[in-house]
Structures are given as C-alpha cells and as structure tokens.
Design a protein around this motif. Structure first.
Motif, PDB file in Angstrom:
ATOM      1  N   TRP A 178       0.826  -1.206   0.000  1.00 59.89           N
ATOM      2  CA  TRP A 178       0.000   0.000   0.000  1.00 59.89           C
ATOM      3  C   TRP A 178       0.865   1.262   0.000  1.00 59.89           C
ATOM      4  CZ3 TRP A 178      -4.538   0.358  -1.727  1.00 59.89           C
ATOM      5  CH2 TRP A 178      -5.535  -0.602  -1.496  1.00 59.89           C
ATOM      6  N   PRO A 191      -2.987   5.715   1.081  1.00 61.37           N
ATOM      7  CA  PRO A 191      -3.323   4.318   1.357  1.00 61.37           C
ATOM      8  C   PRO A 191      -4.556   4.159   2.249  1.00 61.37           C
ATOM      9  CG  PRO A 191      -0.982   4.685   1.630  1.00 61.37           C
ATOM     10  CD  PRO A 191      -1.614   6.036   1.474  1.00 61.37           C
ATOM     11  N   HIS A 202      -2.107  -1.791  -6.044  1.00 65.08           N
ATOM     12  CA  HIS A 202      -1.741  -2.560  -4.857  1.00 65.08           C
ATOM     13  C   HIS A 202      -1.754  -4.054  -5.153  1.00 65.08           C
ATOM     14  CE1 HIS A 202      -2.918  -4.755  -1.120  1.00 65.08           C
ATOM     15  NE2 HIS A 202      -1.950  -4.032  -0.605  1.00 65.08           N
TER      16      HIS A 202
END
Length: 215
Positions: A178, A191, A202
């Motif tokens: 992330w 994130p 991701h």
C-alpha cells in the motif's frame, strides 16, 4: 573575476565529492525536497533507520513497484526510458517516467524536483557516481529514507508510523504494498483512502513482490 569563478567551481566540485563520500556513511541532514515539504505542509516527519531495520517487505514492495531490474542494471533502465519517451511523445506530455531507483535517489539526495534538461543531466552524472561508489544496498537505504511518502512525510519509517503506527520492519506484505502504491505521487494518493486505481496497483505490486529476490 575569472579567479573567483575558478575558485567557486573548485569549491563546488570539492563540496560534491565530500557530500558523496559523506553519503556512504550517513543519510543527508536534509534535502531540497524535504525543505519544500516543510515549507508547503509546515512539517517534516521523518526518522532515518538502517538498512536492516527497514524489513524486507518494503524493500520488495518498492522494487516491485518502481524498478524491478534494480539489482541488475547500472543505474539506468534504457528500455524503460525508451518506452517512457515513446508514450510521452504519443500523449504530447509527460505521463510516464522511466527513472530507476538509483536515478530517483540521485535526484532526491543531491538535486531538486523538476523536469529541466539541466536537472536531468546532473541526475545522470550523480546516478553514475553513486552506482560506482555507494553500491546497491546504500542506494536503496538512502532512497527509502529520503523519498517522499506523504504530505510532509519522508522515508519508510515515518510513513510506516504515519499510516500504520508501527516500525517499518513490522510492515506486512500488504501494508508495504500500500505504501509503495502511492509512489511516485504521494501527494495525490493515500493508502488510507485508496482510489480504484490505487487498489488495482496494490494488487499488482502484491503479485510482483513474489518475483523479487533481495541480494
């Protein structure tokens, strides 16, 4: 006048040599990018850590995301550069970068942000030098300690504390992915509030991490 210019030129060269040697042993006291973040966001959140204290997950994540040939190239990924140039020419603007982790480190440590030819030329020189003098582990450590990973947040240790309230060495594979996913635009992506694009990236980083072998 010429004597002054000559002395100034020699001083700049000597200062750069000393700074490069200093960089073998220490992280930079501060960078132009960090100063910019401090001015813009009113904070400078960072905490330098050693290579061993970063943990392997974040190393694999950023290599998977930014530069999968990091351990094998000489500082430049010529195929990536060529691909980026073709895509940018097609779009008529800069939409894709071809910079390696080594190039980004040279820019973050020694230079300023921007896309001028002067800056790119200096970046190439510094990249060549640190590849020869620092080596991969030092380059990766300096990169992970200096790169911007949020608004006024620099380095993986500060980013790990900021996003997950834990040391970088304790990041899970997913958490590391992330953080890596926000690169190279940490001012835009978060994130904690991922966009559909960030979710897709991701997942891609998670898959690519399986192929990364640390040296």
């Amino acid at each position: 006048m010429w004597k002054f210019i000559k002395k100034l030129f020699l001083f700049v060269i000597l200062a750069n040599i000393l700074f490069i040697i200093f960089g073998i042993f220490f992280n930079p006291p501060i960078t132009f990018t960090q100063i910019g973040g401090l001015v813009k966001y009113g904070k400078l959140q960072r905490d330098y850590v050693s290579y061993d204290d970063m943990g392997n997950n974040i190393k694999k994540a950023v290599i998977a995301s930014e530069d999968q040939l990091f351990f094998t190239h000489n500082g430049f990924d010529y195929k990536a550069i060529e691909k980026a140039m073709k895509k940018n020419d097609k779009k008529g603007k800069v939409v894709r970068g071809g910079s390696t982790i080594s190039q980004q480190t040279a820019k973050n440590i020694f230079l300023w942000q921007g896309r001028s030819w002067i800056r790119k030329g200096l970046e190439a020189i510094y990249t060549f030098i640190i590849e020869k003098i620092w080596g991969k582990d030092i380059i990766l450590e300096r990169y992970l300690n200096s790169i911007e990973m949020g608004q006024g947040v620099f380095g993986i240790e500060a980013a790990s504390q900021y996003y997950y309230n834990k040391p970088a060495k304790d990041l899970t594979k997913s958490e590391a992915a992330w953080i890596a996913a926000v690169l190279p635009n940490p001012k835009k992506y978060d994130p904690k509030n991922p966009t559909p694009y960030l979710r897709k990236k991701h997942s891609w980083i998670m898959r690519q991490m399986n192929n990364i072998v640390l040296k």
